[in-house]
Motif scaffolding. Structure first.
Motif, short mmCIF file in Angstrom:
data_model
loop_
_atom_site.label_atom_id
_atom_site.label_comp_id
_atom_site.label_asym_id
_atom_site.label_seq_id
_atom_site.Cartn_x
_atom_site.Cartn_y
_atom_site.Cartn_z
N LEU A 235 0.83 -1.20 0.00
CA LEU A 235 0.00 0.00 0.00
C LEU A 235 0.87 1.25 0.00
O LEU A 235 0.62 2.19 -0.75
N LEU A 236 1.92 1.27 0.81
CA LEU A 236 2.82 2.41 0.85
C LEU A 236 3.52 2.58 -0.50
O LEU A 236 3.66 3.70 -1.00
N GLU A 237 3.96 1.50 -1.09
CA GLU A 237 4.60 1.58 -2.41
C GLU A 237 3.66 2.20 -3.44
O GLU A 237 4.06 3.05 -4.24
N ASP A 238 2.41 1.81 -3.40
CA ASP A 238 1.42 2.39 -4.32
C ASP A 238 1.24 3.89 -4.05
O ASP A 238 1.14 4.68 -4.98
N LYS A 239 1.22 4.27 -2.79
CA LYS A 239 1.08 5.69 -2.44
C LYS A 239 2.30 6.49 -2.90
O LYS A 239 2.16 7.62 -3.36
N ILE A 240 3.48 5.89 -2.79
CA ILE A 240 4.70 6.55 -3.26
C ILE A 240 4.61 6.76 -4.77
O ILE A 240 4.96 7.84 -5.27
N LYS A 241 4.13 5.77 -5.50
CA LYS A 241 3.98 5.90 -6.95
C LYS A 241 3.02 7.03 -7.31
O LYS A 241 3.28 7.79 -8.25
N VAL A 242 1.95 7.14 -6.58
CA VAL A 242 0.98 8.21 -6.83
C VAL A 242 1.62 9.58 -6.58
O VAL A 242 1.46 10.51 -7.37
N GLU A 243 2.36 9.70 -5.48
CA GLU A 243 3.02 10.97 -5.17
C GLU A 243 4.08 11.31 -6.22
O GLU A 243 4.20 12.46 -6.64
N LEU A 244 4.81 10.32 -6.67
CA LEU A 244 5.82 10.56 -7.71
C LEU A 244 5.16 10.97 -9.03
O LEU A 244 5.71 11.80 -9.77
N ALA A 245 4.00 10.43 -9.32
CA ALA A 245 3.27 10.84 -10.53
C ALA A 245 2.87 12.32 -10.42
O ALA A 245 2.96 13.07 -11.40
N ARG A 246 2.48 12.74 -9.23
CA ARG A 246 2.12 14.15 -9.01
C ARG A 246 3.35 15.04 -9.19
O ARG A 246 3.30 16.08 -9.85
N ILE A 247 4.47 14.62 -8.61
CA ILE A 247 5.72 15.37 -8.75
C ILE A 247 6.16 15.42 -10.20
O ILE A 247 6.62 16.44 -10.70
N SER A 248 6.01 14.31 -10.88
CA SER A 248 6.42 14.22 -12.28
C SER A 248 5.65 15.20 -13.16
O SER A 248 6.20 15.76 -14.11
N LEU A 249 4.40 15.45 -12.82
CA LEU A 249 3.61 16.44 -13.57
C LEU A 249 4.26 17.81 -13.51
O LEU A 249 4.27 18.54 -14.51
#
Length: 79
Positions: free
Chosen positions: A5-19
């Motif tokens: 779950l934490l790994e998935d949340k990290i991916k979501v946050e990185l997608a936001r940063i990537s934008l």
């Protein structure tokens, strides 16, 4: 289960940063999450791979945002 779950949340946050990085034709994605050491390894993309400011982007941008969102993360590094 919580690690995944934490790994998935990290991916979501990185997608936001990537934008945000896309404005400079760059980006970032998760390469490795090491729960035993609380270390996130990211892959810088696009212009971020060869930019003179990539170390600053990593420490002050990506790393700071991830640690703010997930206080349990100790280290953020690039491949």
């Amino acid at each position: 289960m919580e690690t995944l779950l934490l790994e998935d949340k990290i991916k979501v946050e990185l997608a936001r940063i990537s934008l945000m990085l896309q404005g400079h034709a760059g980006g970032v994605e998760l390469a490795i999450w090491e729960p035993s050491t609380a270390t996130v390894t990211v892959k810088l993309l696009g212009n971020c791979t060869h930019c003179a400011l990539s170390a600053l982007t990593l420490s002050q941008g990506v790393g700071a945002a991830l640690k703010r969102a997930f206080p349990q993360i100790r280290t953020v590094r690039a491949l």
